[in-house]
Design a protein around this motif. Structure first.
Motif, PDB file in Angstrom:
ATOM      1  N   ILE A  34       1.075  -1.174  -0.018  1.00  0.00           N
ATOM      2  CA  ILE A  34       0.037  -0.078  -0.186  1.00  0.00           C
ATOM      3  C   ILE A  34       0.965   1.267   0.049  1.00  0.00           C
ATOM      4  CG2 ILE A  34      -1.801   1.351   1.240  1.00  0.00           C
ATOM      5  CD1 ILE A  34      -2.730  -1.367   2.471  1.00  0.00           C
ATOM      6  N   PRO A  35       0.509   2.210  -0.885  1.00  0.00           N
ATOM      7  CA  PRO A  35       1.383   3.453  -0.810  1.00  0.00           C
ATOM      8  C   PRO A  35       1.568   4.093   0.540  1.00  0.00           C
ATOM      9  CG  PRO A  35       0.064   3.294  -2.815  1.00  0.00           C
ATOM     10  CD  PRO A  35      -0.597   2.246  -1.857  1.00  0.00           C
ATOM     11  N   GLY A  36       2.865   4.312   0.839  1.00  0.00           N
ATOM     12  CA  GLY A  36       3.165   5.162   2.054  1.00  0.00           C
ATOM     13  C   GLY A  36       3.453   3.999   3.175  1.00  0.00           C
ATOM     14  N   MET A  37       2.959   2.888   3.215  1.00  0.00           N
ATOM     15  CA  MET A  37       3.385   1.899   4.082  1.00  0.00           C
ATOM     16  C   MET A  37       4.711   1.460   4.087  1.00  0.00           C
ATOM     17  SD  MET A  37       0.306   2.019   5.646  1.00  0.00           S
ATOM     18  CE  MET A  37       0.651   0.372   6.806  1.00  0.00           C
ATOM     19  N   SER A  38       5.589   1.361   3.187  1.00  0.00           N
ATOM     20  CA  SER A  38       6.870   0.725   3.142  1.00  0.00           C
ATOM     21  C   SER A  38       8.015   1.632   3.317  1.00  0.00           C
ATOM     22  CB  SER A  38       7.116   0.004   1.716  1.00  0.00           C
ATOM     23  OG  SER A  38       8.449  -0.535   1.778  1.00  0.00           O
ATOM     24  N   PHE A  39       8.781   1.392   4.124  1.00  0.00           N
ATOM     25  CA  PHE A  39      10.099   2.192   4.295  1.00  0.00           C
ATOM     26  C   PHE A  39      11.281   1.527   3.425  1.00  0.00           C
ATOM     27  CE2 PHE A  39       7.976   2.665   8.419  1.00  0.00           C
ATOM     28  CZ  PHE A  39       8.328   4.016   8.658  1.00  0.00           C
ATOM     29  N   GLY A  40      11.058   0.507   2.392  1.00  0.00           N
ATOM     30  CA  GLY A  40      11.930   0.093   1.495  1.00  0.00           C
ATOM     31  C   GLY A  40      12.873  -0.758   2.207  1.00  0.00           C
ATOM     32  N   VAL A  41      13.817  -1.095   1.512  1.00  0.00           N
ATOM     33  CA  VAL A  41      15.001  -1.848   1.911  1.00  0.00           C
ATOM     34  C   VAL A  41      16.221  -1.224   2.242  1.00  0.00           C
ATOM     35  CG1 VAL A  41      16.563  -3.952   1.206  1.00  0.00           C
ATOM     36  CG2 VAL A  41      14.035  -3.886   0.274  1.00  0.00           C
ATOM     37  N   ARG A  42      16.624  -1.652   3.293  1.00  0.00           N
ATOM     38  CA  ARG A  42      18.000  -0.896   3.801  1.00  0.00           C
ATOM     39  C   ARG A  42      19.012  -1.871   4.223  1.00  0.00           C
ATOM     40  NH1 ARG A  42      15.520   3.717   7.941  1.00  0.00           N
ATOM     41  NH2 ARG A  42      13.832   4.404   6.744  1.00  0.00           N
ATOM     42  N   ARG A  43      20.228  -1.500   3.921  1.00  0.00           N
ATOM     43  CA  ARG A  43      21.516  -2.356   4.737  1.00  0.00           C
ATOM     44  C   ARG A  43      21.948  -1.678   5.960  1.00  0.00           C
ATOM     45  NH1 ARG A  43      23.702  -6.785   3.273  1.00  0.00           N
ATOM     46  NH2 ARG A  43      25.824  -7.173   4.086  1.00  0.00           N
ATOM     47  N   ILE A  44      21.822  -2.034   6.962  1.00  0.00           N
ATOM     48  CA  ILE A  44      22.158  -1.156   8.327  1.00  0.00           C
ATOM     49  C   ILE A  44      23.357  -1.787   9.035  1.00  0.00           C
ATOM     50  CG2 ILE A  44      19.893  -0.237   8.475  1.00  0.00           C
ATOM     51  CD1 ILE A  44      19.387  -2.503  10.634  1.00  0.00           C
ATOM     52  N   THR A  45      24.105  -0.882   9.600  1.00  0.00           N
ATOM     53  CA  THR A  45      25.360  -1.406  10.413  1.00  0.00           C
ATOM     54  C   THR A  45      25.169  -0.544  11.569  1.00  0.00           C
ATOM     55  OG1 THR A  45      26.473   0.396   9.292  1.00  0.00           O
ATOM     56  CG2 THR A  45      26.667  -1.835   8.414  1.00  0.00           C
ATOM     57  N   GLY A  46      26.338  -1.019  12.369  1.00  0.00           N
ATOM     58  CA  GLY A  46      26.507  -0.262  13.894  1.00  0.00           C
ATOM     59  C   GLY A  46      25.631  -0.850  15.109  1.00  0.00           C
TER      60      GLY A  46
END
Length: 225
Positions: A34-46
């Motif tokens: 649904i538009p506005g619901m996804s934060f997308g894909v991220r590669r996180i560290t730390g």
């Protein structure tokens, strides 16, 4: 030129190892379309603790790990870091879609059964204990809270309630450091033995990390956990 110590280098390699994660605002995975619901894909560290707290405040309620995660003691850094991340997501009641892998039967030992359960455990076969992971999971299954000069753990991974109060200064200092993970050699052998015997820490990829989830809030009346 100053030389970095091997332990400092190991810790930098540990926190610098990234995990790819897809984030959404709703507990239902399909809501991400649904538009506005996804934060997308991220590669996180730390450090995972502050980052997951920020994600929760931003509205994240569902996460999906891109890669399968090994549970066994010989897991690599990426898998170990992913498990620590699942622990933090679980602590904030963020639902997690992920796939676990096990080749030595450790998945049936309930060591990780307080973490949000995986969609499946590859290599575990038709293990009733692994099936029970999904059936018996609840938030706060193995949880800890810090007080002035002590830490209290409430553990129901094996069914009945086990309670631990940690008040030795060396143990408390080690718990604080192992929350994000620390090279094994930086934890005194006696502390390592005590916490391993209590099933409160695990060693993977040359690092020790703390298993219980932090009690950011009680999901049930305190005596119910």
């Amino acid at each position: 030129m100053p030389q970095s110590s091997p332990e400092r280098t190991d810790l930098a390699g540990w926190t610098g190892c990234g995990v790819e994660i897809e984030l959404s605002r709703d507990y239902e995975p399909g809501a991400a379309r649904i538009p506005g619901m996804s934060f997308g894909v991220r590669r996180i560290t730390g450090g995972w603790g502050p980052q997951v707290a920020d994600l929760y405040r931003a509205g994240v309620r569902h996460a999906r790990l891109a890669d399968p995660v090994d549970l066994c003691p010989d897991a690599d850094v990426a898998a170990a870091r992913a498990l620590v991340l699942v622990r933090e997501l679980t602590a904030h009641a963020i639902a997690v879609d992920w796939v676990a892998r096990c080749h030595d039967g450790c998945a049936g030992g309930a060591l990780f059964n307080h973490l949000y359960p995986p969609d499946r455990v590859d290599g575990a076969g038709d293990d009733a204990a692994v099936r029970g992971w999904r059936e018996s999971f609840f938030l706060g299954k193995c949880v800890f809270r810090r007080g002035p000069g002590f830490a209290e753990v409430r553990d129901r991974r094996l069914g009945s309630l086990e309670m631990f109060t940690i008040d030795e200064p060396r143990h408390l200092a080690a718990v604080e450091r192992m929350t994000e993970g620390v090279p094994t050699g930086q934890v005194p052998a006696t502390v390592r033995r005590d916490l391993t015997d209590a099933r409160l820490i695990v060693e993977q990829a040359g690092h020790l990390w703390w298993l219980p989830t932090r009690a950011y809030r009680w999901p049930f009346p305190a005596l119910g956990i």
